[in-house]
Design a protein around this motif. Structure first.
Motif, PDB file in Angstrom:
ATOM      1  N   GLY A  58     -21.807 -46.993  21.778  1.00 18.16           N
ATOM      2  CA  GLY A  58     -21.364 -46.700  20.626  1.00 18.16           C
ATOM      3  C   GLY A  58     -22.134 -47.354  19.443  1.00 18.16           C
ATOM      4  O   GLY A  58     -21.783 -48.380  19.126  1.00 18.16           O
ATOM      5  N   ARG A  59     -21.943 -46.677  18.110  1.00 17.84           N
ATOM      6  CA  ARG A  59     -22.964 -47.605  17.017  1.00 17.84           C
ATOM      7  C   ARG A  59     -22.346 -47.111  15.658  1.00 17.84           C
ATOM      8  O   ARG A  59     -22.255 -47.407  15.106  1.00 17.84           O
ATOM      9  N   ALA A  60     -20.432 -46.260  16.015  1.00 15.54           N
ATOM     10  CA  ALA A  60     -20.029 -46.631  15.260  1.00 15.54           C
ATOM     11  C   ALA A  60     -19.340 -48.142  14.093  1.00 15.54           C
ATOM     12  O   ALA A  60     -19.273 -47.962  13.058  1.00 15.54           O
ATOM     13  N   GLU A  84     -25.108 -59.185  19.242  1.00 12.11           N
ATOM     14  CA  GLU A  84     -26.585 -58.895  17.588  1.00 12.11           C
ATOM     15  C   GLU A  84     -27.308 -58.346  18.843  1.00 12.11           C
ATOM     16  O   GLU A  84     -28.271 -57.284  18.155  1.00 12.11           O
ATOM     17  N   ALA A  85     -27.668 -58.613  19.779  1.00  5.94           N
ATOM     18  CA  ALA A  85     -28.092 -58.158  20.588  1.00  5.94           C
ATOM     19  C   ALA A  85     -28.384 -56.656  21.028  1.00  5.94           C
ATOM     20  O   ALA A  85     -29.453 -55.559  20.987  1.00  5.94           O
ATOM     21  N   ARG A  86     -26.943 -55.896  21.106  1.00  4.85           N
ATOM     22  CA  ARG A  86     -26.662 -54.805  21.027  1.00  4.85           C
ATOM     23  C   ARG A  86     -26.928 -53.997  20.007  1.00  4.85           C
ATOM     24  O   ARG A  86     -27.139 -52.702  19.553  1.00  4.85           O
ATOM     25  N   SER A  87     -26.561 -54.881  19.162  1.00  4.36           N
ATOM     26  CA  SER A  87     -27.085 -54.022  17.548  1.00  4.36           C
ATOM     27  C   SER A  87     -28.673 -53.446  17.113  1.00  4.36           C
ATOM     28  O   SER A  87     -28.834 -52.716  16.010  1.00  4.36           O
ATOM     29  N   TYR A 125     -21.613 -52.083  17.298  1.00  4.28           N
ATOM     30  CA  TYR A 125     -22.637 -52.209  17.560  1.00  4.28           C
ATOM     31  C   TYR A 125     -23.731 -51.810  16.811  1.00  4.28           C
ATOM     32  O   TYR A 125     -24.581 -50.955  16.798  1.00  4.28           O
ATOM     33  N   ALA A 126     -23.512 -51.418  14.999  1.00  4.70           N
ATOM     34  CA  ALA A 126     -23.219 -50.895  14.507  1.00  4.70           C
ATOM     35  C   ALA A 126     -25.466 -51.243  14.793  1.00  4.70           C
ATOM     36  O   ALA A 126     -25.425 -52.373  14.305  1.00  4.70           O
ATOM     37  N   ARG A 127     -26.460 -50.771  14.749  1.00  5.91           N
ATOM     38  CA  ARG A 127     -27.621 -50.505  14.198  1.00  5.91           C
ATOM     39  C   ARG A 127     -28.458 -50.757  13.019  1.00  5.91           C
ATOM     40  O   ARG A 127     -28.507 -49.407  12.415  1.00  5.91           O
ATOM     41  N   PRO A 128     -29.043 -51.748  12.543  1.00  2.00           N
ATOM     42  CA  PRO A 128     -29.530 -51.483  10.638  1.00  2.00           C
ATOM     43  C   PRO A 128     -30.574 -49.897  11.326  1.00  2.00           C
ATOM     44  O   PRO A 128     -31.486 -49.357  11.751  1.00  2.00           O
ATOM     45  N   PRO A 129     -30.291 -49.629   9.611  1.00  2.00           N
ATOM     46  CA  PRO A 129     -31.693 -48.460   9.663  1.00  2.00           C
ATOM     47  C   PRO A 129     -32.722 -49.248   9.514  1.00  2.00           C
ATOM     48  O   PRO A 129     -33.028 -49.964   9.182  1.00  2.00           O
ATOM     49  N   ALA A 130     -33.817 -48.292   9.905  1.00  2.00           N
ATOM     50  CA  ALA A 130     -35.573 -48.886  10.043  1.00  2.00           C
ATOM     51  C   ALA A 130     -35.277 -49.080   8.845  1.00  2.00           C
ATOM     52  O   ALA A 130     -36.300 -50.552   9.251  1.00  2.00           O
ATOM     53  N   GLU A 131     -35.799 -49.108   7.646  1.00  2.00           N
ATOM     54  CA  GLU A 131     -36.101 -49.554   6.401  1.00  2.00           C
ATOM     55  C   GLU A 131     -35.421 -51.265   6.224  1.00  2.00           C
ATOM     56  O   GLU A 131     -35.924 -52.200   5.496  1.00  2.00           O
ATOM     57  N   MET A 132     -33.983 -51.597   6.341  1.00  2.00           N
ATOM     58  CA  MET A 132     -33.346 -52.152   6.410  1.00  2.00           C
ATOM     59  C   MET A 132     -33.557 -53.314   7.365  1.00  2.00           C
ATOM     60  O   MET A 132     -34.611 -54.741   6.870  1.00  2.00           O
TER      61      MET A 132
END
Length: 264
Positions: free
Chosen positions: A241-243, A94-97, A246-253
């Motif tokens: 890697g974000r695929a 979670e931290a990496r995402s 560790y996918a990161r939520p979009p800024a708005e989300m």
């Protein structure tokens, strides 16, 4: 370079441990690297210690979820990397995402470096309960084939006793040697003291080898691994890697979720 080191112990009630960590960082980190040590919130623990809590999944979740907020704070304050300095490895995925800066796990970095120093390694745990959690941790990182075993110290140790052992280490070192003797006999070429204060006692008192097996420094390894990941990002341009994992939520989300979850 600025590194945020997040302990899951309430550091300011463990003064000798905090002093040892600060001296350790000054000894091993590169010139120009600043390390800030942050502990868990005192009010969450009361009279309890981390070992009392982490065996209960719900209690562990409630107490350790603040680690995510600390990671957010670290990035917002301009830190270059975060070290999760705990073998409980709170919310690593979670931290990496959540953040763009590198997040280093003490057990993951220690185990990965151990693979470059020895074909087989063993963990030395504080207790039988800790040993069970440590075996699961090694399995989570897919390294069971490199593990000879996890050996508990012959007598129980709490955080306050470990803190005192920083100045009076003889009993803890003797317990470590008893567990390490079994580990080396089973084929371990490297020994991992699988707890932060435990590691600091051994490091402070010069325990680097035992019966020709390497005794790895988990704290120093984690700090230098953080420096490595920062330099890989700066000099080579590679990072998490974000695929998938560790996918990161979009800024708005992220803004929306943090607003309604009580974040900034």
């Amino acid at each position: 370079m600025r590194i945020w080191y997040q302990s899951m112990a309430p550091l300011y009630s463990l003064g000798a441990y905090l002093e040892a960590l600060q001296a350790h960082a000054a000894a091993v980190c590169s010139e120009g690297t600043e390390v800030v040590f942050n502990g868990a919130s005192e009010h969450l623990y009361g009279t309890m210690i981390p070992q009392d809590i982490v065996r209960y999944p719900y209690a562990k979740h409630v107490v350790q979820r603040e680690a995510l907020e600390f990671c957010w704070q670290a990035e917002q304050q301009g830190f270059d990397a975060i070290v999760l300095g705990s073998f409980s490895e709170p919310y690593l995925t979670e931290a990496r995402s959540l953040v763009e800066i590198p997040v280093v796990s003490m057990p993951e970095s220690t185990l990965l470096v151990a693979c470059s120093l020895a074909p087989r390694f063993a963990l030395v745990a504080l207790s039988q309960r800790s040993a069970v959690r440590n075996r699961a941790l090694v399995s989570r990182h897919g390294l069971e084939g490199r593990l000879t075993g996890v050996h508990a110290l012959p007598s129980p140790w709490g955080e306050s006793e470990l803190n005192e052992a920083l100045e009076a280490p003889d009993r803890l070192v003797a317990d470590f040697e008893a567990a390490a003797t079994k580990a080396v006999a089973e084929g371990a070429d490297l020994l991992v003291p699988a707890e932060g204060v435990f590691n600091e006692v051994l490091f402070k008192h010069g325990v680097r080898r035992f019966q020709d097996a390497t005794v790895i420094d988990c704290v120093g390894t984690s700090l230098l691994y953080a420096e490595l990941l920062v330099n890989l990002a700066r000099r080579v341009g590679i990072g998490v890697g974000r695929a998938w994992a560790y996918a990161r939520p979009p800024a708005e989300m992220l803004t929306q979720i943090r607003k309604h979850a009580g974040g900034d």
